[in-house]
Scaffold this active site. Structure first.
Site, short mmCIF file in Angstrom:
data_model
loop_
_atom_site.label_atom_id
_atom_site.label_comp_id
_atom_site.label_asym_id
_atom_site.label_seq_id
_atom_site.Cartn_x
_atom_site.Cartn_y
_atom_site.Cartn_z
N GLN A 1 2.17 -70.35 -4.50
CA GLN A 1 2.20 -68.90 -4.28
C GLN A 1 3.58 -68.43 -3.82
OE1 GLN A 1 0.66 -67.21 -0.56
NE2 GLN A 1 -0.82 -66.09 -1.77
N GLU B 1 -10.75 -64.43 1.66
CA GLU B 1 -9.97 -65.52 2.23
C GLU B 1 -10.17 -65.58 3.75
OE1 GLU B 1 -5.39 -65.83 2.56
OE2 GLU B 1 -5.91 -66.18 0.47
#
Ligand SMILES: Cc1cc2nc3c(=O)[nH]c(=O)nc-3n(C[C@H](O)[C@H](O)[C@H](O)COP(=O)(O)OP(=O)(O)OC[C@H]3O[C@@H](n4cnc5c(N)ncnc54)[C@H](O)[C@@H]3O)c2cc1C
Length: 387
Positions: A128, A246
């Site tokens: 990421q 998340e």
């Protein structure tokens, strides 16, 4: 071998599914990788990835017709709980948790056809590329630029804290596509092959001695226009699409529970339960953990009812991560002189590594949105305090 087509697990009872998941992890997960207190490297975990892939279990959150398990929220929670119960390490799964769902929602047909099967099989491993040296909590001020030139974008800039970039084949990247637009609006979301000329990856060694994250430099990197996901200035919307889920995942009480169990064992071995000062602190933390478990159960029930999570889920992330840290701090104190020496110590027959859990918990109040930022969210959206 390709992935097996998954049966409809949602049709099973919760208990039957839990049993099946538990048995599978117990029988197939490598013993030496249980409860590893660091991010595991691809070389160590690729065999387990293969096992999950061949079983059709590598992508519990993806729909079955895309090669996933198609679990609903209730079954998903069970699956994650059973992984944590057995101490199953997290592989480099950003492609599964983030890129796949993003591409299914915002990606072109070509992007989906190319990347989804390769992400499942582990041929493509993602990292990421969001944070930069001057853009972390305030991510929208990122400066890495992507300037159109013919059929390409030319990318320049630097990312940092990129977890396991040195094990990845690809990076999903936020870069500024329009310097005139408002901060959040001038950002694009790109899929970039890390072998592209002009990319340099430099690992960062953390205090525990592990190279878990990296700096990634982009020097006139030519990225095809087809690497852009969605519209040129839509990157912020794309990146933000998955965040609240998340926070539920990160708020599970399992990791603090594991730290508490170790603390209890070592305290018994050292005879600390006759010390009222220790008992006081231990009991307070045990109750904190029970509060966490209750809070987690409340959010899990909300997810099971199919209700979206609100901003108040930030309290779960704060409580889980801070409780975990407090427990690992007391573990180090309990170790006394051995507590500050790296490695495994034998204390009256109980083998304990005091520092690794402490180091592992330390960044938890930073990643996934820092505690301070979560408190800002609670102040603004839940308590509606004036800013
Ligand atoms: C283990 C780990 C793995 C990571 N992996 C990745 C990854 O794979 N990819 C990626 O892109 N990033 C990753 N990150 C980076 C992470 O997203 C950032 O560290 C995080 O967003 C914080 O940004 P920062 O480090 O720049 O700190 P800053 O944003 O500079 O914050 C410094 C301090 O100031 C506080 N602060 C900042 N703004 C405010 C405010 N408005 N109000 C109150 N306090 C504030 C913060 O809470 C923090 O305590 C990872 C980080 C860690 C620790």
């Amino acid at each position: 071998m390709s992935a097996a087509a998954a049966p409809d697990y949602n049709a099973m009872s919760d208990d039957a599914f839990r049993r099946e998941a538990r048995t599978f992890f117990e029988q197939n997960y490598p013993e030496e990788l249980r409860y590893v207190l660091r991010r595991v490297r691809w070389e160590e975990i690729k065999g387990w990835w293969r096992t999950l892939y061949e079983k059709g279990w590598i992508a519990p959150n993806w729909p079955r017709d895309r090669g996933g398990m198609g679990l609903d929220a209730a079954k998903m929670v069970i699956f994650l709980e059973e992984m944590e119960r057995h101490g199953v390490a997290r592989p480099p799964d950003q492609g599964i948790t983030q890129v796949g769902p993003i591409l299914m929602k915002f990606g072109s047909a070509e992007q989906q056809a190319f990347y989804l099967p390769r992400t499942l099989s582990g041929e493509v491993i993602w990292c990421q590329g969001y944070s930069e040296p001057n853009a972390g909590s305030d991510l929208a001020s990122l400066q890495t630029s992507a300037v159109p030139e013919g059929e390409h974008y030319i990318v320049n800039g630097q990312k940092i804290w990129t977890t396991l970039a040195h094990d990845a084949t690809h990076i999903y990247l936020l870069a500024r596509t329009d310097r005139q637009a408002k901060k959040q609006e001038g950002i694009g979301f790109f899929l970039v092959d890390l072998k592209t000329p002009g990319i340099t990856i430099r690992p960062i060694r953390n205090i525990a001695g592990h190279e878990e994250f990296c700096e990634v430099f982009f020097d006139n990197v030519r990225v095809p226009r087809a690497a852009l996901v969605g519209e040129p200035n839509q990157g912020w919307t794309v990146a933000k699409a998955l965040l609240s889920y998340e926070r539920l995942n990160i708020g599970s009480p399992r990791r603090p529970q594991y730290a508490l169990n170790r603390l209890e064992r070592i305290a018994r071995a050292k005879g600390l339960f006759t010390d009222p000062g220790f008992v006081d602190r231990f009991t307070a933390l045990k109750l904190d953990l029970e509060d966490l478990a209750a809070l987690y159960a409340r959010y899990v029930a909300q997810v099971k009812r199919g209700e979206p999570l609100g901003q108040d889920v930030s309290s779960l992330k704060i409580w889980a991560m801070e409780t975990w840290q407090h427990l690992t701090e007391l573990l180090v104190e309990t170790g006394a002189e051995e507590g500050v020496i790296a490695g495994v110590h034998d204390i009256a027959g109980v083998e304990t590594d005091f520092l690794s859990p402490f180091y592992y918990a330390r960044p938890a109040t930073i990643y996934g949105g820092s505690s301070e930022i979560q408190r800002n969210i609670l102040a603004k959206y839940v308590l509606k305090l004036p800013s």
